[in-house]
Design a protein around this motif. Structure first.
Motif, PDB file in Angstrom:
ATOM      1  N   UNK A 222     -16.119  53.331  62.244  1.00 49.37           N
ATOM      2  CA  UNK A 222     -16.250  54.308  62.804  1.00 49.37           C
ATOM      3  C   UNK A 222     -15.783  56.364  62.955  1.00 49.37           C
ATOM      4  N   UNK A 223     -15.384  56.118  61.258  1.00 50.54           N
ATOM      5  CA  UNK A 223     -15.154  57.254  61.448  1.00 50.54           C
ATOM      6  C   UNK A 223     -16.186  58.110  60.823  1.00 50.54           C
ATOM      7  N   UNK A 224     -15.796  60.046  60.283  1.00 49.22           N
ATOM      8  CA  UNK A 224     -17.163  60.373  60.191  1.00 49.22           C
ATOM      9  C   UNK A 224     -17.682  60.928  61.646  1.00 49.22           C
ATOM     10  N   UNK A 225     -19.236  61.154  61.326  1.00 51.30           N
ATOM     11  CA  UNK A 225     -19.653  62.408  62.037  1.00 51.30           C
ATOM     12  C   UNK A 225     -21.580  62.570  61.460  1.00 51.30           C
ATOM     13  N   UNK A 226     -21.817  63.338  62.247  1.00 50.83           N
ATOM     14  CA  UNK A 226     -23.240  63.134  61.421  1.00 50.83           C
ATOM     15  C   UNK A 226     -22.946  64.450  60.586  1.00 50.83           C
ATOM     16  N   UNK A 227     -22.666  65.248  60.203  1.00 55.19           N
ATOM     17  CA  UNK A 227     -22.214  65.945  58.853  1.00 55.19           C
ATOM     18  C   UNK A 227     -22.338  65.339  57.835  1.00 55.19           C
ATOM     19  N   UNK A 228     -22.030  64.220  57.785  1.00 49.47           N
ATOM     20  CA  UNK A 228     -21.865  63.220  56.622  1.00 49.47           C
ATOM     21  C   UNK A 228     -22.789  63.055  56.231  1.00 49.47           C
ATOM     22  N   UNK A 229     -24.323  62.967  56.713  1.00 50.36           N
ATOM     23  CA  UNK A 229     -25.938  62.889  56.393  1.00 50.36           C
ATOM     24  C   UNK A 229     -25.818  64.005  55.685  1.00 50.36           C
ATOM     25  N   UNK A 230     -25.842  64.285  55.108  1.00 52.73           N
ATOM     26  CA  UNK A 230     -26.494  65.561  54.511  1.00 52.73           C
ATOM     27  C   UNK A 230     -26.253  65.152  52.081  1.00 52.73           C
ATOM     28  N   UNK A 231     -27.427  65.572  52.055  1.00 44.41           N
ATOM     29  CA  UNK A 231     -27.128  65.364  50.538  1.00 44.41           C
ATOM     30  C   UNK A 231     -26.003  64.975  49.794  1.00 44.41           C
ATOM     31  N   UNK A 232     -25.994  64.380  48.488  1.00 44.88           N
ATOM     32  CA  UNK A 232     -24.668  63.448  47.897  1.00 44.88           C
ATOM     33  C   UNK A 232     -23.916  63.736  48.520  1.00 44.88           C
ATOM     34  N   UNK A 233     -23.353  62.973  50.402  1.00 42.95           N
ATOM     35  CA  UNK A 233     -22.237  62.464  50.689  1.00 42.95           C
ATOM     36  C   UNK A 233     -21.771  61.111  49.956  1.00 42.95           C
ATOM     37  N   UNK A 234     -22.679  60.381  50.277  1.00 47.49           N
ATOM     38  CA  UNK A 234     -22.790  59.033  49.657  1.00 47.49           C
ATOM     39  C   UNK A 234     -22.669  58.740  48.115  1.00 47.49           C
ATOM     40  N   UNK A 235     -22.556  60.174  47.483  1.00 45.13           N
ATOM     41  CA  UNK A 235     -22.302  60.353  45.608  1.00 45.13           C
ATOM     42  C   UNK A 235     -20.379  60.235  45.939  1.00 45.13           C
TER      43      UNK A 235
END
Length: 298
Positions: A222-235
């Protein structure tokens, strides 16, 4: 069925990444090939490639559509960039599979899928690459490359023990032929199903990501935050995992570290800039410091 174990720094220190000593050349640090991009989304391959280098890979190659290759080569002078034939829709021509299959024999890990468009062409390219790839590289399959995997099981078996899949809920729904709502209701169950079906380490990405091995071991992060829900993050996540595999980490180890590093990078960017509005391109620069601190117990 095994209990779900949380991913934290203590867990990662018990499964350390490969060390690299003075005097090693860049080949010993690991060679990554990113296959991705399209005329509409050329930057996804850049993001995966930059994340791979920041996660410690020694050499980077990018294979993308021919019309975008010169621009990408200028944007990323650290990489060898190859231009490939294009489909009318602006994707990579699946006829390039035989050429790429030989190239794979000279690398340690492959990222396939970021920024790729033209679903039918991607499905054909993925199928043929998995069937014909030379050597023993690990594969991180992401984005559009996940869509046709249910029909690639014979080819996937050739790479047993060397596969990581990184779907979000929508991609997992397509992979398992389930409603997206069903995946969102039971993300761990979906990850277990996909890992068993395809014989791969699976990351079910989300606010709390679930990682499952082909043998059924399960972890949550559960590391991370809503800011990682952004274009290119999964790449960037795909590139991180591929780099750690190329450096010599087993797929499960590379994936657990990769998910944690990605989330912690998001946390640090949120602290420095605010929880919303940081960019995927800013994630990779956080990685070297986090790897050092986790390894040293900081």
């Amino acid at each position: 069925m095994s209990a779900v174990e949380p991913v934290d720094a203590a867990l990662l220190r018990a499964m350390p990444l490969p060390e690299h000593r003075e005097g090693e050349d860049k080949n010993r640090r690991g060679r990554v090939l990113v296959i991705g991009g399209s005329t509409e989304v050329p930057g996804a391959a850049y993001l995966s490639g930059m994340a791979a280098l920041r996660a410690g890979a020694g050499k980077l190659q990018i294979a993308t559509v021919r019309s975008m290759a010169p621009q990408l080569a200028l944007a990323m002078p650290e990489a060898r960039v190859t231009g490939l034939g294009e489909t009318p829709a602006g994707g990579i021509d699946p006829a390039e599979a035989s050429r790429l299959a030989g190239r794979i024999g000279g690398v340690d890990a492959v990222v396939l899928g970021p920024g790729m468009l033209d679903a039918a062409a991607v499905a054909a390219l993925t199928r043929d690459l998995l069937a014909d790839a030379e050597g023993s590289a690990g594969f991180v399959l992401d984005a559009e490359a996940l869509a046709g995997l249910r029909d690639c099981r014979p080819a996937l078996r050739r790479h047993a023990g060397r596969l990581v899949l990184t779907p979000h809920a929508g991609e997992m729904a397509g992979l398992l032929d389930l409603p997206k709502a069903a995946v969102e209701a039971d993300p761990l169950g979906a990850a277990r199903q996909a890992a068993a079906l395809l014989g791969a380490v699976v990351v079910m990405k989300g606010g709390c990501s679930h990682i499952v091995s082909p043998q059924g071991q399960a972890w949550s992060c559960d590391q991370g935050n809503v800011g990682l829900a952004t274009s290119g993050s999964g790449d960037t996540l795909a590139g991180i995992i591929a780099a750690l595999m190329a450096r010599g980490a087993a797929p499960v180890v590379a994936t657990l570290w990769g998910v944690f590093l990605h989330g912690e990078a998001g946390n640090r960017l949120a602290q420095a800039q605010g929880p919303i509005g940081f960019l995927a391109r800013e994630i990779p620069a956080e990685l070297p410091r986090i790897m050092r601190e986790v390894a040293q117990g900081g």
